[in-house]
Design a protein around this motif. Structure first.
Motif, PDB file in Angstrom:
ATOM      1  N   LYS A  93       0.836  -1.195   0.000  1.00  0.00           N
ATOM      2  CA  LYS A  93       0.000   0.000   0.000  1.00  0.00           C
ATOM      3  C   LYS A  93       0.874   1.250   0.000  1.00  0.00           C
ATOM      4  CE  LYS A  93      -3.866  -2.276   0.166  1.00  0.00           C
ATOM      5  NZ  LYS A  93      -4.772  -2.303  -0.982  1.00  0.00           N
ATOM      6  N   ASP A  94       0.316   2.330  -0.559  1.00  0.00           N
ATOM      7  CA  ASP A  94       1.071   3.546  -0.759  1.00  0.00           C
ATOM      8  C   ASP A  94       0.950   4.443   0.468  1.00  0.00           C
ATOM      9  OD1 ASP A  94       2.550   5.524  -1.827  1.00  0.00           O
ATOM     10  OD2 ASP A  94       1.218   5.968  -3.502  1.00  0.00           O
ATOM     11  N   MET A  95       1.765   4.189   1.482  1.00  0.00           N
ATOM     12  CA  MET A  95       1.728   4.974   2.715  1.00  0.00           C
ATOM     13  C   MET A  95       3.067   5.701   2.889  1.00  0.00           C
ATOM     14  SD  MET A  95       1.939   1.813   5.456  1.00  0.00           S
ATOM     15  CE  MET A  95       2.068   2.849   6.907  1.00  0.00           C
ATOM     16  N   ASP A  96       3.002   6.928   3.393  1.00  0.00           N
ATOM     17  CA  ASP A  96       4.208   7.724   3.590  1.00  0.00           C
ATOM     18  C   ASP A  96       4.799   7.536   4.981  1.00  0.00           C
ATOM     19  OD1 ASP A  96       4.241   8.865   1.058  1.00  0.00           O
ATOM     20  OD2 ASP A  96       2.838  10.431   1.648  1.00  0.00           O
ATOM     21  N   ASP A  97       3.932   7.462   5.995  1.00  0.00           N
ATOM     22  CA  ASP A  97       4.404   7.359   7.368  1.00  0.00           C
ATOM     23  C   ASP A  97       4.623   5.904   7.775  1.00  0.00           C
ATOM     24  OD1 ASP A  97       4.257  10.038   7.480  1.00  0.00           O
ATOM     25  OD2 ASP A  97       2.706  10.169   9.012  1.00  0.00           O
TER      26      ASP A  97
END
Length: 957
Positions: free
Chosen positions: A776-780
């Motif tokens: 999944k495209d998560m930054d944190d």
């Protein structure tokens, strides 16, 4: 059409209303205000509203409204209205979250009492207290004075809010969800606000400090601001004097006359039609890949004539949306439909009707779905809404206008905000005026007035799809050609789907005999236990005297029938077939009535009992919601009878169930994946996968096996115990139970799995660290600190649960302040604590959860552990403890009705001791800060397991 006489009478009444001081609310440009609101403007242009409400509550809401939001952002200022909202709450001199924290705490202010909201045309600051708390009121006024006049911008504070807003954005899945991406595309379509940056994270980390200062200096002026005070106000004159004294500083500084608020909306309406498509990968809220379309039908005509902003037109639009969404919902209730569509207006002022369409990627039904939707619009355009659907939705809206709510704080807060921000009229007796207008509005007039909303072709089209999806190859010309085909299609007049007249025919009901039973005292005080010939156990715990409910008045009850047979009774390969079996049957329907027919039957008969069968790891059952009449109870028991005896079976329904299961977003799939991973490596065999593994389980579900398992579980009533709690006439309820529950099937063969190995408490390893990876495209980075401890038999100890709840309520404010406001090396937007209270848990678990940028994780973990050490050394501040104690007592009171059912269930299902509401209340009141210290020392005896979840393309956890 309304007769001439009726029209003249309506106009006369309307004019009389205006002469009596109430605004002609349907007239364009009217800015009337309810005379019960104290209203004024100071010489510096600041507006104030004071509304006293006597609703037996001492709550007082103070708000500062700034008439500027993200629609006012300029070049390089994307999301800076939101950053300013954070800065105003947290970084001014008298912020209860910052330097003024100790004074705020002494005044009884919690961090949840201060809120902020950013909207297209406004930024709102909210402060909540009580009328008795004069210190807190004073702090609220100081905070709002600071926001208007005393903001000092520092690099340190700006950098802190950069990180907090970024974390909020990621935590709420902004920018990485279909919803947020589509909204960003909408901004590009409409041109409202600042352009979205290509790299949002980089923009937030590097925007110029001067851009934030410029936004503040451009828009935070007293003549663009309002102070709103709503709630328990004993002396309105004194409150008005206080506002004048505290907020009369300065002079008008913003040229309101020179600012054309509507210009940006006109620019959008004059643009050429647009087509935007965008690809994505690994969205945070997507369990499966989907294709999204937004169709925009611009409302040039409604915008130009100006009537779109009158209350009359707003009410019509609300009715229109209710009708069109109801029509879409009805058409979606079919096993052959593979899309979801919803309609909304982009308004204030009105600019477009927006339809959002979602489909599961890979089914290649985009054209079919879009054509069906446009045909629906064309049919409404040609024939209007039917009398039946119009009357139904009109009656619902009339009911909402005549219902209570005008004596509640939220109603007045919203109405006043709309008056100030959107120049929306707020006359005296507004709801009564709207009610009279709607009452006289006939279908023909309504159908004619909403014609401008409907068009053959959307002006603007947006498309969002997986980067390798076939849908991403569609061109604008191709999609518009589908819509052009609709123009020449022959229309079929809409006819509502059929609704069954009854669930069971009279002959079937007559064939059910009232079976014999034995009766004895139940396991809990003042309860009765019945045993039917088929082995089913029935338990009554009624709170009402028999003489009070002889006529069925004031009746309400809930029931829960359960068996200790669950998915654990079947081989591992059957796990998902077992877990999903009840959902598959529910989606197919019962007694020859399919799922959608059943929904229509319940809606038509106003049945809200929501009978739902379920299968868990070690339990199966069937539940009801609150039932308020014997008629509803009989409907509920008929459904129970049919779920046991006549489940439908359909390949079409099964395939549709798979589609809906995969297409319904959970929005927290990453957290589910992380929890699945934690339970797996700690060896919790009772845990059922909830995230990505659960999706894979859909494809592993075998329909035939699911039905075999369902029949085995629900084919033997002798394994079930039904618990009835609430206020109900026992004799009448027993009579119905004899008929329906007493005639459920009995096999004589126990299905309870006695050969399943008894699960024992897990001997956990020493704490360690583990990183999970997601596509999944998560930054944190998501962090969970899991504390475990060993205490025998805690699953049956209701006091242990209360101890952990108080610990959590005490610890949350400390963690929130330390990790969000005080940390100088990175911040997090929100922290959470929770414990595992499942009765069947294999180990005790207390979790601290938060997320942040990777470079700040180690520091924030250390900060969180520091808070844990503080609680272990204790005792904590007495005011914090008292606040948590009162908070839990409030929760206990609010859930009082549910506690009875839960207590009886725990007594019968798990052999717990009987515990009353009074006992729980007394225990909470007797619990001391020293008791909580001992609880913290037990829970945090060992170091925690440290788990992280991060994104890394190509790797799975």
């Amino acid at each position: 059409m309304k007769s001439t006489g009726q029209a003249i009478l309506y106009i006369f009444l309307f004019l009389v209303t205006g002469l009596n001081g109430e605004s002609m609310v349907l007239q364009r440009g009217s800015l009337s205000l309810d005379p019960s609101i104290r209203y004024g403007k100071l010489h510096n242009g600041l507006t104030y509203y004071i509304k006293s409400i006597d609703n037996r509550s001492s709550e007082l809401h103070i708000r500062l409204l700034i008439k500027a939001g993200w629609a006012q952002e300029g070049l390089g200022q994307n999301e800076l209205a939101h950053v300013m909202e954070h800065y105003g709450i947290n970084d001014v001199a008298h912020s209860p979250n910052g330097k003024f924290y100790d004074a705020a705490k002494k005044a009884g202010i919690r961090h949840t009492d201060i809120r902020g909201w950013t909207y297209p045309e406004a930024t709102i600051y909210g402060f909540k207290t009580t009328k008795e708390n004069k210190k807190a009121q004073g702090i609220g006024f100081l905070l709002f004075q600071d926001i208007l006049w005393n903001v000092e911008f520092t690099t340190q504070n700006i950098n802190k809010e950069r990180l907090t807003v970024l974390n909020e954005y990621d935590m709420k899945k902004g920018g990485k969800t279909a919803f947020s991406i589509m909204n960003h595309i909408r901004s590009s379509i409409t041109g409202f606000g600042a352009a979205s940056p290509n790299d949002f994270e980089q923009h937030m980390k590097s925007f110029k400090e001067s851009a934030l200062v410029r936004f503040y200096e451009d828009w935070y002026h007293p003549n663009l601001a309002a102070i709103v005070i709503v709630g328990a106000i004993d002396n309105v004159d004194a409150m008005e004097r206080s506002i004048k004294q505290k907020f009369s500083k300065g002079s008008k500084s913003f040229d309101v006359s020179g600012y054309d608020r509507r210009k940006k909306y006109r620019n959008y309406l004059e643009r050429q039609p647009q087509f935007i498509k965008k690809s994505y990968s690994g969205l945070m809220d997507e369990e499966v890949d989907k294709v999204y379309f937004d169709l925009y039908f611009r409302q040039q005509e409604a915008y130009k004539n100006g009537r779109s902003e009158t209350l009359e037109e707003q009410l019509k639009r609300k009715l229109f949306l209710n009708l069109i969404n109801r029509r879409f919902s009805e058409l979606q209730r079919s096993y052959d439909v593979r899309h979801v569509v919803g309609a909304k207006f982009i308004e204030r002022p009105l600019t477009a009707l927006q339809l959002r369409v979602a489909l599961v990627d890979g089914i290649e039904e985009e054209k079919k779905s879009l054509v069906k939707i446009l045909k629906t619009l064309k049919e409404i355009q040609s024939n209007g809404f039917t009398q039946e659907e119009y009357d139904r939705e009109k009656e619902k809206l009339l009911s909402s206008l005549s219902s209570g709510g005008t004596g509640q704080n939220p109603y007045w807060i919203e109405e006043i905000q709309n008056h100030f921000i959107h120049n929306e009229p707020l006359p005296g007796k507004k709801r009564e005026i709207l009610y009279r207008f709607l009452k006289d509005l006939n279908r023909e007039s309504f159908n004619g007035s909403v014609q401008p909303y409907l068009k053959d072709m959307p002006d603007d089209i947006t498309l969002l799809a997986q980067e390798d999806s076939k849908a991403i190859s569609y061109t604008e010309k191709e999609i518009r050609s589908w819509f052009n085909e609709v123009k020449n299609m022959e229309l079929t007049a809409y006819k509502p789907s059929t609704t069954p007249l009854f669930l069971m025919d009279s002959l079937a009901i007559e064939g059910l005999r009232n079976v014999a039973y034995t009766e004895k005292e139940g396991r809990v005080p003042e309860s009765k236990e019945f045993k039917f010939k088929n082995g089913l156990t029935l338990v009554f715990k009624s709170l009402a005297p028999e003489n009070k409910l002889k006529k069925g008045k004031d009746m309400h009850l809930v029931f829960n029938g359960y068996s200790q047979t669950g998915a654990a009774c079947y081989p591992k390969k059957d796990l998902f077939s077992a877990i999903h079996s009840a959902n598959i049957v529910q989606h197919a329907g019962v007694g020859g009535i399919d799922h959608f027919e059943l929904m229509r039957y319940c809606a038509k008969n106003e049945f809200k009992g929501a009978i739902r069968p379920y299968v868990k790891y070690n339990e199966s059952g069937i539940k009801s919601r609150d039932l308020s009449s014997l008629k509803d109870l009989e409907t509920a028991l008929q459904l129970v009878y049919l779920y046991f005896t006549a489940p439908n079976k359909s390949n079409e329904a099964f395939e549709n169930w798979k589609y809906h299961t995969l297409s319904t977003p959970r929005y927290n799939v990453i957290e589910y994946d992380m929890e699945d991973g934690i339970k797996n490596i700690l060896g919790d065999k009772t845990h059922i996968p909830m995230g990505t593994a659960a999706l894979k389980g859909v494809s592993l579900t075998d329909m035939e096996r699911s039905y075999t398992i369902y029949r085995e579980i629900f084919g033997d009533a002798g394994e079930f115990t039904f618990l009835f709690t609430g206020n109900f006439p026992e004799d009448k309820v027993l009579f119905l139970c004899q008929k329906y529950l007493g005639n459920l099937p009995f096999s004589g063969k126990s299905t309870t799995c006695k050969n399943i190995e008894t699960l024992k408490k897990i001997n956990l390893p020493q704490p360690f660290s583990k990183t999970f990876f997601t596509k999944k495209d998560m930054d944190d980075i998501l962090v969970k600190l899991v504390y475990t401890w060993d205490t025998p038999n805690t699953s049956k100890d209701w006091k242990e649960k209360i101890k952990l709840e108080i610990l959590g309520l005490c610890m949350n404010p400390y963690l929130y302040k330390k990790l969000r406001y005080d940390s100088v090396e990175g911040n997090t937007y929100v922290t959470r604590t929770f414990s595992n209270n499942e009765k069947d848990r294999l180990f005790n678990q207390y979790t601290i959860s938060f997320s942040a940028k990777e470079e700040h994780i180690s520091h924030l973990i250390s900060e969180a552990k520091g808070v844990v050490q503080l609680f272990k050394k204790g005792p904590i501040d007495e005011s914090e403890f008292n606040s948590a104690q009162k908070g839990l007592l409030s929760i206990l009171e609010a859930t009082k009705a549910k506690l009875l059912s839960k207590a009886i269930y725990n007594c019968y299902r798990y052999g717990n001791d009987w515990v009353t509401y009074k006992e729980q209340e007394e225990f909470i009141q007797s619990f001391t800060a020293d008791d909580m210290l001992r609880t913290a020392q037990e829970v945090f005896k060992k170091e925690p397991f440290e788990f992280r979840m991060r994104s890394r393309s190509g790797r799975e956890f």
